[in-house]
Design a protein around this motif. Structure first.
Motif, PDB file in Angstrom:
ATOM      1  N   MET A 145     -34.361  78.034  53.610  1.00  0.00           N
ATOM      2  CA  MET A 145     -34.387  76.793  52.835  1.00  0.00           C
ATOM      3  C   MET A 145     -33.374  75.756  53.331  1.00  0.00           C
ATOM      4  SD  MET A 145     -36.864  77.271  50.924  1.00  0.00           S
ATOM      5  CE  MET A 145     -36.899  76.116  49.594  1.00  0.00           C
ATOM      6  N   VAL A 146     -32.321  76.211  53.982  1.00  0.00           N
ATOM      7  CA  VAL A 146     -31.317  75.286  54.510  1.00  0.00           C
ATOM      8  C   VAL A 146     -31.527  75.197  56.018  1.00  0.00           C
ATOM      9  CG1 VAL A 146     -28.861  74.789  54.783  1.00  0.00           C
ATOM     10  CG2 VAL A 146     -29.694  75.834  52.665  1.00  0.00           C
ATOM     11  N   ILE A 147     -32.096  74.092  56.455  1.00  0.00           N
ATOM     12  CA  ILE A 147     -32.376  73.868  57.875  1.00  0.00           C
ATOM     13  C   ILE A 147     -31.074  73.676  58.633  1.00  0.00           C
ATOM     14  CG2 ILE A 147     -33.485  72.307  59.527  1.00  0.00           C
ATOM     15  CD1 ILE A 147     -35.436  71.596  57.194  1.00  0.00           C
ATOM     16  N   GLY A 148     -30.127  73.019  57.984  1.00  0.00           N
ATOM     17  CA  GLY A 148     -28.838  72.764  58.594  1.00  0.00           C
ATOM     18  C   GLY A 148     -27.923  72.074  57.621  1.00  0.00           C
ATOM     19  N   PHE A 149     -26.693  71.851  58.055  1.00  0.00           N
ATOM     20  CA  PHE A 149     -25.767  71.091  57.222  1.00  0.00           C
ATOM     21  C   PHE A 149     -24.792  70.329  58.099  1.00  0.00           C
ATOM     22  CE2 PHE A 149     -23.675  75.306  57.397  1.00  0.00           C
ATOM     23  CZ  PHE A 149     -22.393  74.971  57.785  1.00  0.00           C
ATOM     24  N   ALA A 150     -24.220  69.281  57.503  1.00  0.00           N
ATOM     25  CA  ALA A 150     -23.201  68.467  58.155  1.00  0.00           C
ATOM     26  C   ALA A 150     -22.070  68.250  57.160  1.00  0.00           C
ATOM     27  CB  ALA A 150     -23.786  67.131  58.600  1.00  0.00           C
ATOM     28  N   THR A 151     -20.841  68.376  57.647  1.00  0.00           N
ATOM     29  CA  THR A 151     -19.679  68.207  56.777  1.00  0.00           C
ATOM     30  C   THR A 151     -18.676  67.236  57.386  1.00  0.00           C
ATOM     31  OG1 THR A 151     -18.481  70.063  57.755  1.00  0.00           O
ATOM     32  CG2 THR A 151     -19.900  70.560  55.854  1.00  0.00           C
ATOM     33  N   ASP A 152     -17.894  66.639  56.515  1.00  0.00           N
ATOM     34  CA  ASP A 152     -16.835  65.729  56.946  1.00  0.00           C
ATOM     35  C   ASP A 152     -15.715  66.480  57.663  1.00  0.00           C
ATOM     36  OD1 ASP A 152     -18.187  63.681  55.611  1.00  0.00           O
ATOM     37  OD2 ASP A 152     -16.953  63.860  53.808  1.00  0.00           O
ATOM     38  N   VAL A 153     -15.413  67.669  57.190  1.00  0.00           N
ATOM     39  CA  VAL A 153     -14.271  68.425  57.704  1.00  0.00           C
ATOM     40  C   VAL A 153     -14.739  69.704  58.380  1.00  0.00           C
ATOM     41  CG1 VAL A 153     -12.700  67.479  55.965  1.00  0.00           C
ATOM     42  CG2 VAL A 153     -13.900  69.616  55.501  1.00  0.00           C
ATOM     43  N   GLY A 154     -13.803  70.387  59.006  1.00  0.00           N
ATOM     44  CA  GLY A 154     -14.097  71.663  59.646  1.00  0.00           C
ATOM     45  C   GLY A 154     -14.037  71.559  61.154  1.00  0.00           C
ATOM     46  N   GLY A 155     -14.031  72.707  61.778  1.00  0.00           N
ATOM     47  CA  GLY A 155     -13.986  72.779  63.227  1.00  0.00           C
ATOM     48  C   GLY A 155     -14.754  73.992  63.714  1.00  0.00           C
ATOM     49  N   GLN A 156     -14.826  74.151  65.022  1.00  0.00           N
ATOM     50  CA  GLN A 156     -15.597  75.242  65.612  1.00  0.00           C
ATOM     51  C   GLN A 156     -15.081  76.615  65.215  1.00  0.00           C
ATOM     52  OE1 GLN A 156     -15.637  74.610  69.822  1.00  0.00           O
ATOM     53  NE2 GLN A 156     -17.314  73.156  69.726  1.00  0.00           N
ATOM     54  N   THR A 157     -13.789  76.730  64.930  1.00  0.00           N
ATOM     55  CA  THR A 157     -13.239  78.035  64.574  1.00  0.00           C
ATOM     56  C   THR A 157     -13.159  78.255  63.064  1.00  0.00           C
ATOM     57  OG1 THR A 157     -10.978  77.200  64.675  1.00  0.00           O
ATOM     58  CG2 THR A 157     -11.881  78.176  66.702  1.00  0.00           C
ATOM     59  N   SER A 158     -13.675  77.305  62.286  1.00  0.00           N
ATOM     60  CA  SER A 158     -13.654  77.483  60.830  1.00  0.00           C
ATOM     61  C   SER A 158     -14.601  78.608  60.441  1.00  0.00           C
ATOM     62  CB  SER A 158     -14.046  76.191  60.113  1.00  0.00           C
ATOM     63  OG  SER A 158     -15.419  75.933  60.281  1.00  0.00           O
ATOM     64  N   HIS A 159     -14.262  79.295  59.382  1.00  0.00           N
ATOM     65  CA  HIS A 159     -15.130  80.383  58.918  1.00  0.00           C
ATOM     66  C   HIS A 159     -16.489  79.845  58.480  1.00  0.00           C
ATOM     67  CE1 HIS A 159     -11.651  83.432  58.266  1.00  0.00           C
ATOM     68  NE2 HIS A 159     -12.106  83.431  59.499  1.00  0.00           N
ATOM     69  N   THR A 160     -16.533  78.608  58.011  1.00  0.00           N
ATOM     70  CA  THR A 160     -17.812  77.996  57.650  1.00  0.00           C
ATOM     71  C   THR A 160     -18.698  77.873  58.882  1.00  0.00           C
ATOM     72  OG1 THR A 160     -16.835  76.804  55.792  1.00  0.00           O
ATOM     73  CG2 THR A 160     -18.886  75.915  56.692  1.00  0.00           C
ATOM     74  N   ALA A 161     -18.149  77.366  59.977  1.00  0.00           N
ATOM     75  CA  ALA A 161     -18.920  77.231  61.220  1.00  0.00           C
ATOM     76  C   ALA A 161     -19.331  78.595  61.764  1.00  0.00           C
ATOM     77  CB  ALA A 161     -18.104  76.467  62.253  1.00  0.00           C
ATOM     78  N   ILE A 162     -18.436  79.558  61.673  1.00  0.00           N
ATOM     79  CA  ILE A 162     -18.743  80.908  62.150  1.00  0.00           C
ATOM     80  C   ILE A 162     -19.882  81.510  61.337  1.00  0.00           C
ATOM     81  CG2 ILE A 162     -17.831  83.263  62.321  1.00  0.00           C
ATOM     82  CD1 ILE A 162     -15.079  81.913  62.990  1.00  0.00           C
ATOM     83  N   MET A 163     -19.841  81.345  60.013  1.00  0.00           N
ATOM     84  CA  MET A 163     -20.911  81.884  59.161  1.00  0.00           C
ATOM     85  C   MET A 163     -22.236  81.211  59.502  1.00  0.00           C
ATOM     86  SD  MET A 163     -19.427  84.262  57.277  1.00  0.00           S
ATOM     87  CE  MET A 163     -21.044  84.794  57.182  1.00  0.00           C
ATOM     88  N   ALA A 164     -22.219  79.907  59.733  1.00  0.00           N
ATOM     89  CA  ALA A 164     -23.449  79.182  60.077  1.00  0.00           C
ATOM     90  C   ALA A 164     -24.039  79.720  61.378  1.00  0.00           C
ATOM     91  CB  ALA A 164     -23.171  77.684  60.195  1.00  0.00           C
ATOM     92  N   ARG A 165     -23.192  79.964  62.376  1.00  0.00           N
ATOM     93  CA  ARG A 165     -23.683  80.514  63.650  1.00  0.00           C
ATOM     94  C   ARG A 165     -24.330  81.875  63.437  1.00  0.00           C
ATOM     95  NH1 ARG A 165     -19.152  77.888  65.822  1.00  0.00           N
ATOM     96  NH2 ARG A 165     -17.795  79.707  65.693  1.00  0.00           N
ATOM     97  N   TYR A 166     -23.682  82.732  62.668  1.00  0.00           N
ATOM     98  CA  TYR A 166     -24.219  84.071  62.432  1.00  0.00           C
ATOM     99  C   TYR A 166     -25.549  84.019  61.687  1.00  0.00           C
ATOM    100  CZ  TYR A 166     -19.772  86.065  63.946  1.00  0.00           C
ATOM    101  OH  TYR A 166     -18.664  86.417  64.661  1.00  0.00           O
ATOM    102  N   LEU A 167     -25.667  83.046  60.775  1.00  0.00           N
ATOM    103  CA  LEU A 167     -26.900  82.915  60.000  1.00  0.00           C
ATOM    104  C   LEU A 167     -28.003  82.206  60.774  1.00  0.00           C
ATOM    105  CD1 LEU A 167     -25.387  81.941  56.535  1.00  0.00           C
ATOM    106  CD2 LEU A 167     -26.642  84.044  57.061  1.00  0.00           C
ATOM    107  N   GLY A 168     -27.637  81.552  61.861  1.00  0.00           N
ATOM    108  CA  GLY A 168     -28.617  80.785  62.625  1.00  0.00           C
ATOM    109  C   GLY A 168     -28.956  79.459  61.956  1.00  0.00           C
ATOM    110  N   ILE A 169     -28.009  78.911  61.204  1.00  0.00           N
ATOM    111  CA  ILE A 169     -28.188  77.621  60.543  1.00  0.00           C
ATOM    112  C   ILE A 169     -27.485  76.566  61.389  1.00  0.00           C
ATOM    113  CG2 ILE A 169     -27.649  76.245  58.502  1.00  0.00           C
ATOM    114  CD1 ILE A 169     -27.809  78.812  56.841  1.00  0.00           C
TER     115      ILE A 169
END
Length: 191
Positions: A145-169
């Protein structure tokens, strides 16, 4: 607050910490089942923040000295720690400030009996635009249901970015003001 209210405030904090621990362990179990123990270990850091005796002792002292409620004390002390993490030169350590804020938001939501925005019951595929997404919220996203997301903050090593990579989002993080410049035709929701 009065001196008589101090024990009640600390009891409220203990109850919120217990509920937050339960929630984080639920997220960790879901990630472990879906992605494996290595990915689920990201939430070990969240659990450590939650149980940090130095932070909790400082919160207790703050409540006692300033005579403020536990929500205010926890928010003030936790933000002080998050800002200290952000000021470090190491990018990895700076990104841990987001973990601190994720835990803080969960604790405060439990203290205030507020429910987190539920992104698990989306009716159609979408792209989420937000100031930030916490790692625990990201871990619970439905990748159908979530094709992707964009955020104001964060970086490549953030846990949010890492979770997105693992989920394929697909995720774009660190866009500075994307949430303030885009509007949905239907509605704009604060996350």
């Amino acid at each position: 607050i009065s001196a008589e209210e101090l024990p009640q405030e600390m009891q409220r904090l203990n109850q919120a910490l217990t509920e937050t621990r339960r929630q984080l362990m639920e997220v960790q179990q879901k990630v472990n089942a879906g992605m494996g123990a290595k990915d689920a270990s990201i939430f070990d850091a969240h659990l450590l923040v939650l149980e940090d005796p130095t932070l909790l002792d400082e919160v207790g002292r703050f409540v006692e000295q300033e005579r403020v409620n536990i929500e205010f004390a926890y928010a003030q002390v936790a933000e002080k720690y998050a800002k200290a993490m952000e000021s470090v030169d190491d990018e990895y350590l700076r990104e841990r400030a987001a973990d601190m804020r994720d835990v803080t938001a969960r604790v405060l939501n439990n203290l205030l009996d507020r429910k987190e925005i539920d992104l698990n019951n989306l009716k159609e595929p979408c792209i989420i635009i937000s100031h930030d997404l916490s790692p625990s919220t990201t871990a619970m996203l439905d990748k159908e249901m979530v094709i992707g997301f964009a955020t104001d903050v964060g970086g490549q090593t953030s846990h949010t970015a890492i979770m997105a990579r693992y989920l394929g989002i697909h995720a774009l993080v660190g866009l500075q003001n994307v949430s303030g410049t885009l509007q949905s035709e239907e509605h704009k929701s604060e996350l």
